[in-house]
Motif scaffolding. Structure first.
Motif, PDB file in Angstrom:
ATOM      1  N   ALA A  25     -75.277 -50.864 -56.330  1.00  0.00           N
ATOM      2  CA  ALA A  25     -74.956 -51.997 -55.460  1.00  0.00           C
ATOM      3  C   ALA A  25     -73.461 -52.215 -55.319  1.00  0.00           C
ATOM      4  N   THR A  26     -72.750 -52.204 -56.429  1.00  0.00           N
ATOM      5  CA  THR A  26     -71.337 -52.589 -56.377  1.00  0.00           C
ATOM      6  C   THR A  26     -70.489 -51.590 -55.589  1.00  0.00           C
ATOM      7  N   LEU A  27     -70.762 -50.300 -55.713  1.00  0.00           N
ATOM      8  CA  LEU A  27     -69.943 -49.304 -55.027  1.00  0.00           C
ATOM      9  C   LEU A  27     -69.989 -49.479 -53.496  1.00  0.00           C
ATOM     10  N   PRO A  28     -71.172 -49.566 -52.880  1.00  0.00           N
ATOM     11  CA  PRO A  28     -71.170 -49.759 -51.425  1.00  0.00           C
ATOM     12  C   PRO A  28     -70.811 -51.175 -50.997  1.00  0.00           C
ATOM     13  N   CYS A  29     -71.227 -52.185 -51.758  1.00  0.00           N
ATOM     14  CA  CYS A  29     -70.981 -53.569 -51.326  1.00  0.00           C
ATOM     15  C   CYS A  29     -69.490 -53.894 -51.284  1.00  0.00           C
ATOM     16  N   LYS A  30     -68.721 -53.339 -52.192  1.00  0.00           N
ATOM     17  CA  LYS A  30     -67.278 -53.579 -52.164  1.00  0.00           C
ATOM     18  C   LYS A  30     -66.649 -52.985 -50.908  1.00  0.00           C
TER      19      LYS A  30
ATOM     20  N   LEU B  11     -68.111 -52.944 -48.062  1.00  0.00           N
ATOM     21  CA  LEU B  11     -68.600 -53.711 -46.919  1.00  0.00           C
ATOM     22  C   LEU B  11     -68.170 -55.168 -46.991  1.00  0.00           C
ATOM     23  N   SER B  12     -67.144 -55.451 -47.769  1.00  0.00           N
ATOM     24  CA  SER B  12     -66.747 -56.839 -48.025  1.00  0.00           C
ATOM     25  C   SER B  12     -66.302 -57.573 -46.759  1.00  0.00           C
ATOM     26  N   ASP B  13     -65.916 -56.820 -45.730  1.00  0.00           N
ATOM     27  CA  ASP B  13     -65.474 -57.464 -44.490  1.00  0.00           C
ATOM     28  C   ASP B  13     -66.643 -57.826 -43.568  1.00  0.00           C
ATOM     29  N   ARG B  14     -67.856 -57.441 -43.939  1.00  0.00           N
ATOM     30  CA  ARG B  14     -69.033 -57.729 -43.111  1.00  0.00           C
ATOM     31  C   ARG B  14     -69.715 -58.984 -43.676  1.00  0.00           C
ATOM     32  N   THR B  15     -69.363 -60.127 -43.118  1.00  0.00           N
ATOM     33  CA  THR B  15     -69.811 -61.398 -43.686  1.00  0.00           C
ATOM     34  C   THR B  15     -71.303 -61.640 -43.504  1.00  0.00           C
TER      35      THR B  15
ATOM     36  N   LEU C   6     -80.316 -55.547 -57.239  1.00  0.00           N
ATOM     37  CA  LEU C   6     -80.330 -56.795 -56.476  1.00  0.00           C
ATOM     38  C   LEU C   6     -79.350 -57.804 -57.053  1.00  0.00           C
ATOM     39  N   ARG C   7     -79.390 -58.018 -58.336  1.00  0.00           N
ATOM     40  CA  ARG C   7     -78.516 -59.009 -58.971  1.00  0.00           C
ATOM     41  C   ARG C   7     -77.046 -58.639 -58.819  1.00  0.00           C
ATOM     42  N   ALA C   8     -76.730 -57.354 -58.875  1.00  0.00           N
ATOM     43  CA  ALA C   8     -75.333 -56.929 -58.737  1.00  0.00           C
ATOM     44  C   ALA C   8     -74.838 -57.089 -57.310  1.00  0.00           C
ATOM     45  N   ALA C   9     -75.738 -56.964 -56.327  1.00  0.00           N
ATOM     46  CA  ALA C   9     -75.329 -57.057 -54.926  1.00  0.00           C
ATOM     47  C   ALA C   9     -75.025 -58.490 -54.511  1.00  0.00           C
ATOM     48  N   LEU C  10     -75.808 -59.444 -54.967  1.00  0.00           N
ATOM     49  CA  LEU C  10     -75.733 -60.804 -54.434  1.00  0.00           C
ATOM     50  C   LEU C  10     -74.354 -61.455 -54.561  1.00  0.00           C
ATOM     51  N   PRO C  11     -73.649 -61.352 -55.688  1.00  0.00           N
ATOM     52  CA  PRO C  11     -72.331 -61.996 -55.769  1.00  0.00           C
ATOM     53  C   PRO C  11     -71.290 -61.385 -54.843  1.00  0.00           C
ATOM     54  N   LEU C  12     -71.548 -60.188 -54.351  1.00  0.00           N
ATOM     55  CA  LEU C  12     -70.578 -59.489 -53.505  1.00  0.00           C
ATOM     56  C   LEU C  12     -70.831 -59.703 -52.022  1.00  0.00           C
ATOM     57  N   LEU C  13     -71.866 -60.458 -51.696  1.00  0.00           N
ATOM     58  CA  LEU C  13     -72.255 -60.643 -50.303  1.00  0.00           C
ATOM     59  C   LEU C  13     -71.990 -62.077 -49.853  1.00  0.00           C
ATOM     60  N   GLY C  14     -71.762 -62.235 -48.568  1.00  0.00           N
ATOM     61  CA  GLY C  14     -71.497 -63.555 -48.010  1.00  0.00           C
ATOM     62  C   GLY C  14     -72.741 -64.417 -47.934  1.00  0.00           C
ATOM     63  N   ALA C  15     -72.519 -65.688 -47.645  1.00  0.00           N
ATOM     64  CA  ALA C  15     -73.620 -66.653 -47.596  1.00  0.00           C
ATOM     65  C   ALA C  15     -74.601 -66.352 -46.471  1.00  0.00           C
TER      66      ALA C  15
ATOM     67  N   SER D  61     -80.125 -51.237 -37.862  1.00  0.00           N
ATOM     68  CA  SER D  61     -80.349 -52.586 -38.389  1.00  0.00           C
ATOM     69  C   SER D  61     -79.600 -52.906 -39.674  1.00  0.00           C
ATOM     70  N   TYR D  62     -79.236 -51.882 -40.441  1.00  0.00           N
ATOM     71  CA  TYR D  62     -78.730 -52.130 -41.792  1.00  0.00           C
ATOM     72  C   TYR D  62     -77.266 -51.708 -41.942  1.00  0.00           C
ATOM     73  N   ASP D  63     -76.536 -52.497 -42.705  1.00  0.00           N
ATOM     74  CA  ASP D  63     -75.181 -52.109 -43.088  1.00  0.00           C
ATOM     75  C   ASP D  63     -75.196 -51.204 -44.311  1.00  0.00           C
ATOM     76  N   ALA D  64     -76.236 -51.311 -45.115  1.00  0.00           N
ATOM     77  CA  ALA D  64     -76.370 -50.433 -46.275  1.00  0.00           C
ATOM     78  C   ALA D  64     -77.842 -50.293 -46.628  1.00  0.00           C
ATOM     79  N   ILE D  65     -78.203 -49.094 -47.018  1.00  0.00           N
ATOM     80  CA  ILE D  65     -79.526 -48.800 -47.569  1.00  0.00           C
ATOM     81  C   ILE D  65     -79.296 -48.260 -48.969  1.00  0.00           C
ATOM     82  N   LEU D  66     -79.841 -48.927 -49.967  1.00  0.00           N
ATOM     83  CA  LEU D  66     -79.662 -48.549 -51.369  1.00  0.00           C
ATOM     84  C   LEU D  66     -80.989 -48.043 -51.907  1.00  0.00           C
ATOM     85  N   LEU D  67     -81.034 -46.780 -52.294  1.00  0.00           N
ATOM     86  CA  LEU D  67     -82.280 -46.182 -52.737  1.00  0.00           C
ATOM     87  C   LEU D  67     -82.258 -45.895 -54.226  1.00  0.00           C
ATOM     88  N   ASP D  68     -83.084 -46.631 -54.959  1.00  0.00           N
ATOM     89  CA  ASP D  68     -83.355 -46.338 -56.373  1.00  0.00           C
ATOM     90  C   ASP D  68     -84.852 -46.096 -56.474  1.00  0.00           C
TER      91      ASP D  68
END
Length: 223
Positions: A50-55, A57-61, A76-85, A136-143
């Motif tokens: 999560a953190t590697l791609p979300c950082k 995409l920080s400009d995509r609010t 999921l938990r790692a992504a949420l703090p890095l994403l906008g409201a 539709s997606y800015d990121a697809i994270l596959l685990d």
């Protein structure tokens, strides 16, 4: 010695085998046969997914993310703090019991993340959500599974073969990122990503902090 207790079992759809949820003290693990798919002590590489791609995409609010595989919720938990409201996170989980475990015995691990208004849980095959949503997606994270060389479900191959990667590429917005977790390197998969129209980076990460096994995160950016 603290005993290991079997809490529940669940069938993987379409003959994928049986998942078993164990608890030992405060530690949880999910097994498929003799393979430990995840352990609550080992979260580092799932968080990096999560953190590697979300950082990047920080400009995509109003970023829209699709996470394939709920697991123990570390991604999921790692992504949420890095994403906008105004961000949106869709989590696809194939096995309904895994969602039940997240809401029940493992609720403390999830730390309220399932109740975040930005989060939607879909009990579905992530491939279906990818193929039904173009651009539709800015990121697809596959685990999903143990990576491109899957062991839990034969149909996971369609995520990682050439046609599946092109489907994922179409589902992303311009500059979107496909991030893929794997337990081991796979040079053929790296080439398939490039052939599907991605700019590819392969990043080794540790299973837990600076310790544990080496895992791989591919960051594939749509050209």
């Amino acid at each position: 010695m603290t005993p290991r207790i079997l809490l529940d079992t669940a069938d993987v759809p379409n003959g994928g085998g049986e998942l078993r949820l164990f608890q030992r003290g405060q530690e949880f693990s999910i097994m498929l046969g003799s393979n430990e798919l995840m352990n609550s002590r080992l979260s580092g590489s799932e968080e990096a997914l999560a953190t590697l791609p979300c950082k990047r995409l920080s400009d995509r609010t109003e970023a829209r993310l699709l996470i394939g595989g709920l697991g123990m919720g570390f991604t999921l938990r790692a992504a949420l703090p890095l994403l906008g409201a105004k961000a949106e996170v869709v989590v696809a989980e194939l096995v309904p019991a895994v969602v039940k475990w997240a809401q029940g015995p493992m609720a403390e691990i999830f730390d309220g993340s399932l109740a975040d208004p930005r989060v939607t849980i879909e009990t579905a095959d992530v491939f279906d959500l990818i193929s039904q949503n173009h651009g539709s997606y800015d990121a697809i994270l596959l685990d999903v599974d143990n990576g491109p060389d899957g062991i839990t479900h034969a149909s996971n191959d369609r995520l990682y073969n050439s046609a599946g990667l092109k489907t994922a590429q179409k589902a992303l917005r311009p500059g979107g990122i496909l991030a893929v977790w794997s337990s081991a390197p796979d040079t053929k998969f790296t080439r398939r990503l490039a052939d599907a129209g991605f700019a590819v980076e392969e990043t080794p990460v540790r299973a837990h902090g600076k310790r544990g096994a080496h895992h791989i995160i591919w960051l594939a950016t749509k050209r």
